[in-house]
Design a protein around this motif. Structure first.
Motif, PDB file in Angstrom:
ATOM      1  N   THR A  95       0.756  -1.250   0.089  1.00 35.87           N
ATOM      2  CA  THR A  95       0.184  -0.010   0.138  1.00 35.87           C
ATOM      3  C   THR A  95       0.906   1.287   0.030  1.00 35.87           C
ATOM      4  OG1 THR A  95      -1.834  -1.096   1.044  1.00 35.87           O
ATOM      5  CG2 THR A  95      -1.752   1.155   1.202  1.00 35.87           C
ATOM      6  N   SER A  96       1.845   1.403   0.772  1.00 38.73           N
ATOM      7  CA  SER A  96       2.725   2.254   0.960  1.00 38.73           C
ATOM      8  C   SER A  96       3.597   2.680  -0.292  1.00 38.73           C
ATOM      9  CB  SER A  96       3.783   2.284   2.078  1.00 38.73           C
ATOM     10  OG  SER A  96       4.835   1.144   1.777  1.00 38.73           O
ATOM     11  N   LYS A  97       3.917   1.677  -1.125  1.00 43.64           N
ATOM     12  CA  LYS A  97       4.470   1.626  -2.442  1.00 43.64           C
ATOM     13  C   LYS A  97       3.648   2.143  -3.664  1.00 43.64           C
ATOM     14  CE  LYS A  97       7.764  -0.661  -5.433  1.00 43.64           C
ATOM     15  NZ  LYS A  97       8.219  -2.042  -5.485  1.00 43.64           N
ATOM     16  N   PHE A  98       2.371   1.591  -3.597  1.00 43.25           N
ATOM     17  CA  PHE A  98       1.481   1.676  -4.903  1.00 43.25           C
ATOM     18  C   PHE A  98       0.485   2.505  -4.529  1.00 43.25           C
ATOM     19  CE2 PHE A  98       3.996  -2.241  -5.648  1.00 43.25           C
ATOM     20  CZ  PHE A  98       4.632  -1.741  -7.070  1.00 43.25           C
ATOM     21  N   GLY A  99       0.055   2.852  -3.373  1.00 48.05           N
ATOM     22  CA  GLY A  99      -1.159   3.637  -3.135  1.00 48.05           C
ATOM     23  C   GLY A  99      -0.657   5.102  -3.446  1.00 48.05           C
ATOM     24  N   THR A 100      -1.752   5.899  -3.675  1.00 49.57           N
ATOM     25  CA  THR A 100      -1.208   7.238  -4.351  1.00 49.57           C
ATOM     26  C   THR A 100      -1.182   8.248  -3.009  1.00 49.57           C
ATOM     27  OG1 THR A 100      -2.370   6.897  -6.513  1.00 49.57           O
ATOM     28  CG2 THR A 100      -1.881   9.341  -5.617  1.00 49.57           C
ATOM     29  N   ARG A 101      -2.161   8.008  -2.213  1.00 49.38           N
ATOM     30  CA  ARG A 101      -2.393   8.500  -1.112  1.00 49.38           C
ATOM     31  C   ARG A 101      -3.168   8.049   0.059  1.00 49.38           C
ATOM     32  NH1 ARG A 101      -0.040  13.202   0.907  1.00 49.38           N
ATOM     33  NH2 ARG A 101      -1.314  14.513   2.408  1.00 49.38           N
ATOM     34  N   MET A 102      -2.745   8.188   1.508  1.00 50.68           N
ATOM     35  CA  MET A 102      -3.244   7.329   2.399  1.00 50.68           C
ATOM     36  C   MET A 102      -4.121   8.423   3.182  1.00 50.68           C
ATOM     37  SD  MET A 102      -1.359   4.795   2.253  1.00 50.68           S
ATOM     38  CE  MET A 102      -0.475   5.169   0.618  1.00 50.68           C
ATOM     39  N   VAL A 103      -5.273   7.599   3.774  1.00 45.02           N
ATOM     40  CA  VAL A 103      -5.846   7.961   4.782  1.00 45.02           C
ATOM     41  C   VAL A 103      -5.987   7.395   6.002  1.00 45.02           C
ATOM     42  CG1 VAL A 103      -8.600   8.318   5.653  1.00 45.02           C
ATOM     43  CG2 VAL A 103      -7.707   8.835   3.149  1.00 45.02           C
ATOM     44  N   TYR A 104      -5.542   8.148   7.180  1.00 48.82           N
ATOM     45  CA  TYR A 104      -5.858   7.665   8.551  1.00 48.82           C
ATOM     46  C   TYR A 104      -6.714   8.224   9.415  1.00 48.82           C
ATOM     47  CZ  TYR A 104      -0.983   7.584   6.745  1.00 48.82           C
ATOM     48  OH  TYR A 104       0.033   7.149   5.983  1.00 48.82           O
ATOM     49  N   ASP A 105      -7.476   7.196   9.938  1.00 51.07           N
ATOM     50  CA  ASP A 105      -8.878   7.559  10.968  1.00 51.07           C
ATOM     51  C   ASP A 105      -8.369   8.207  12.079  1.00 51.07           C
ATOM     52  OD1 ASP A 105      -8.668   5.561  12.461  1.00 51.07           O
ATOM     53  OD2 ASP A 105      -9.852   4.107  11.093  1.00 51.07           O
ATOM     54  N   ALA A 106      -6.984   8.180  12.516  1.00 48.55           N
ATOM     55  CA  ALA A 106      -6.525   8.836  13.996  1.00 48.55           C
ATOM     56  C   ALA A 106      -5.088   9.516  13.702  1.00 48.55           C
ATOM     57  CB  ALA A 106      -6.355   7.537  15.123  1.00 48.55           C
ATOM     58  N   GLU A 107      -5.033  10.331  14.265  1.00 46.11           N
ATOM     59  CA  GLU A 107      -3.569  11.013  13.943  1.00 46.11           C
ATOM     60  C   GLU A 107      -2.424   9.917  14.693  1.00 46.11           C
ATOM     61  OE1 GLU A 107      -2.898  13.807  13.115  1.00 46.11           O
ATOM     62  OE2 GLU A 107      -4.640  15.184  13.282  1.00 46.11           O
ATOM     63  N   ALA A 108      -2.671   9.208  15.676  1.00 40.17           N
ATOM     64  CA  ALA A 108      -1.859   8.102  16.054  1.00 40.17           C
ATOM     65  C   ALA A 108      -1.453   6.766  14.890  1.00 40.17           C
ATOM     66  CB  ALA A 108      -2.422   7.338  17.287  1.00 40.17           C
ATOM     67  N   ILE A 109      -2.618   6.861  14.219  1.00 40.93           N
ATOM     68  CA  ILE A 109      -2.305   6.115  13.216  1.00 40.93           C
ATOM     69  C   ILE A 109      -1.306   6.366  12.061  1.00 40.93           C
ATOM     70  CG2 ILE A 109      -3.356   4.659  11.256  1.00 40.93           C
ATOM     71  CD1 ILE A 109      -3.866   3.326  13.660  1.00 40.93           C
ATOM     72  N   GLY A 110      -1.555   7.684  11.708  1.00 41.87           N
ATOM     73  CA  GLY A 110      -0.674   8.371  10.768  1.00 41.87           C
ATOM     74  C   GLY A 110       0.861   8.155  11.329  1.00 41.87           C
ATOM     75  N   GLN A 111       0.953   8.692  12.496  1.00 44.61           N
ATOM     76  CA  GLN A 111       2.306   8.730  13.076  1.00 44.61           C
ATOM     77  C   GLN A 111       3.044   7.383  12.904  1.00 44.61           C
ATOM     78  OE1 GLN A 111       1.494  10.096  17.088  1.00 44.61           O
ATOM     79  NE2 GLN A 111       0.715  12.108  16.479  1.00 44.61           N
ATOM     80  N   ARG A 112       2.133   6.298  13.280  1.00 47.98           N
ATOM     81  CA  ARG A 112       2.751   5.048  12.985  1.00 47.98           C
ATOM     82  C   ARG A 112       3.277   4.654  11.659  1.00 47.98           C
ATOM     83  NH1 ARG A 112       1.332   0.045  15.989  1.00 47.98           N
ATOM     84  NH2 ARG A 112       2.768  -1.645  14.976  1.00 47.98           N
ATOM     85  N   TRP A 113       2.263   5.163  10.592  1.00 45.16           N
ATOM     86  CA  TRP A 113       2.854   4.811   9.302  1.00 45.16           C
ATOM     87  C   TRP A 113       4.040   5.934   9.046  1.00 45.16           C
ATOM     88  CZ3 TRP A 113       0.689   2.366   4.837  1.00 45.16           C
ATOM     89  CH2 TRP A 113      -0.257   1.316   4.948  1.00 45.16           C
ATOM     90  N   ALA A 114       4.089   6.973   9.371  1.00 43.82           N
ATOM     91  CA  ALA A 114       5.188   7.592   9.081  1.00 43.82           C
ATOM     92  C   ALA A 114       6.443   7.024   9.399  1.00 43.82           C
ATOM     93  CB  ALA A 114       5.028   9.267   9.542  1.00 43.82           C
TER      94      ALA A 114
END
Length: 373
Positions: free
Chosen positions: A142-161
């Motif tokens: 997903t991180s390689k082929f997805g154009t843009r991510m959606v995170y439903d929580a700020e903490a999820i976004g931090q984990r993905w980053a």
């Protein structure tokens, strides 16, 4: 006329199965109102043709797959992505990183994708070692082929980053208020304990069942949910409800008004989800003023802040925190008011849907800018 969008990764439209399905029930008609050509991919038998809430402007496409615990998401995701690649919408909204394996199909066709990554699936206790590896590899894809991510929580976004080095858009779930609804027959307002959850270990279901036996000595306990596939947890709650008339197991409830009524009149709503992000059931419970005792996690604290009581997952602590709140009407009213205010400020479907449209439209415009002249 705005662009066309394919929504992939849910059970269909309109479906009442889980958080993704709730989001699509709200988002698909919103996008249609804004002029989008909307197609939602789904599964045979997962929706009702006579559902009065169906918006006829939203197109439904059913594809084939294997209806098993481990293969349903992957197989239905594959057939949906193949069909969408052939039809070539302007943009695709894809739910769940398990569909990351099939994003190269859409990428090869030049279809930009907005991917809601959901929670950290490889942390969930319900999955074995192989399944966790499958989800983690899906996240990498997903991180390689997805154009843009959606995170439903700020903490999820931090984990993905941190783990994958990609950013994205924070878009939570929404809730909606309700006028006062009739209470479920046999229950008294603010006198019963409620749990609404899918029966998986990371939702603290086993611990709550242990607590329910003690809580039901003095209070009615209402349990909404199921595993969807039977199993030990369903057998256990069925036995509890058979042995104690104060424990009420309602199974999966798809009637929105009935669920809203249960949250609205609850003395305590116990929210045991531990590894998701912004949980749609929690947000909806807040919107109708349920006094909340939640498992103490970074995600639940992000959503509730001071509008709930937090507890460890041990049955003893659940009993103590729930018992104190259900015996304190003033505290119930205080938490109810705080929860509704926070939901109105941060978690409305109108705002959530508008954010999704902005993200989708941005991808369409970016794709047009990069097309050969």
């Amino acid at each position: 006329m705005k662009p066309s969008v394919a929504i992939i990764g849910t059970r269909g439209y309109p479906s009442y199965y889980g958080g993704f399905e709730t989001a699509v029930r709200k988002l698909a008609p919103f996008l249609a109102d804004e002029g989008w050509d909307v197609t939602v991919y789904g599964r045979k038998g997962a929706t009702r043709d006579d559902d009065s809430s169906r918006d006829t402007r939203v197109k439904s496409r059913l594809t084939n797959g294997l209806e098993t615990v481990s293969l349903s998401t992957l197989t239905y995701g594959l057939t949906a992505c193949l069909d969408a690649a052939w039809r070539k919408p302007d943009v695709a909204l894809v739910m769940n990183v398990a569909n990351g394996y099939w994003l190269p199909i859409l990428w090869a066709r030049g279809i930009p994708t907005l991917v809601n990554v959901d929670g950290i699936e490889w942390d969930r206790d319900k999955w074995g070692r192989v399944a966790k590896l499958v989800f983690r590899l899906g996240a990498k894809m997903t991180s390689k082929f997805g154009t843009r991510m959606v995170y439903d929580a700020e903490a999820i976004g931090q984990r993905w980053a941190k783990e994958f080095g990609v950013d994205g858009d924070f878009i939570p779930y929404g809730g909606e208020g309700s006028p006062l609804l009739p209470i479920e027959p046999g229950l008294e307002p603010r006198k019963y304990v409620l749990m609404v959850a899918r029966f998986v270990p990371e939702n603290t279901v086993p611990e709550f069942m242990a607590a329910a036996e003690r809580l039901a000595i003095d209070h009615d306990v209402v349990i909404v949910g199921s595993s969807g596939y039977g199993g030990e947890l369903e057998e256990r709650v069925s036995d509890l409800a058979s042995d104690n008339p104060k424990i009420h197991w309602l199974g999966h409830v798809s009637n929105d008004a009935r669920l809203l009524s249960l949250w609205q009149h609850a003395g305590v709503y116990f929210h045991g989800h531990s590894v998701g992000g912004t949980n749609p059931a929690l947000v909806q419970a807040m919107a109708v003023g349920a006094p909340v005792v939640a498992r103490d996690t970074i995600y639940n604290r992000e959503v509730l802040e001071d509008a709930g009581i937090f507890t460890s997952p041990s049955p003893t602590d659940i009993i103590d925190n729930v018992s104190r709140l259900i015996s304190d009407p003033m505290k119930q009213d205080e938490l109810s008011s705080r929860a509704m205010a926070r939901a109105r400020e941060h978690y409305t479907w109108e705002a959530v849907c508008a954010l999704y449209e902005q993200s989708l439209l941005r991808l369409v415009l970016q794709a047009k800018e990069t097309m050969p002249k």
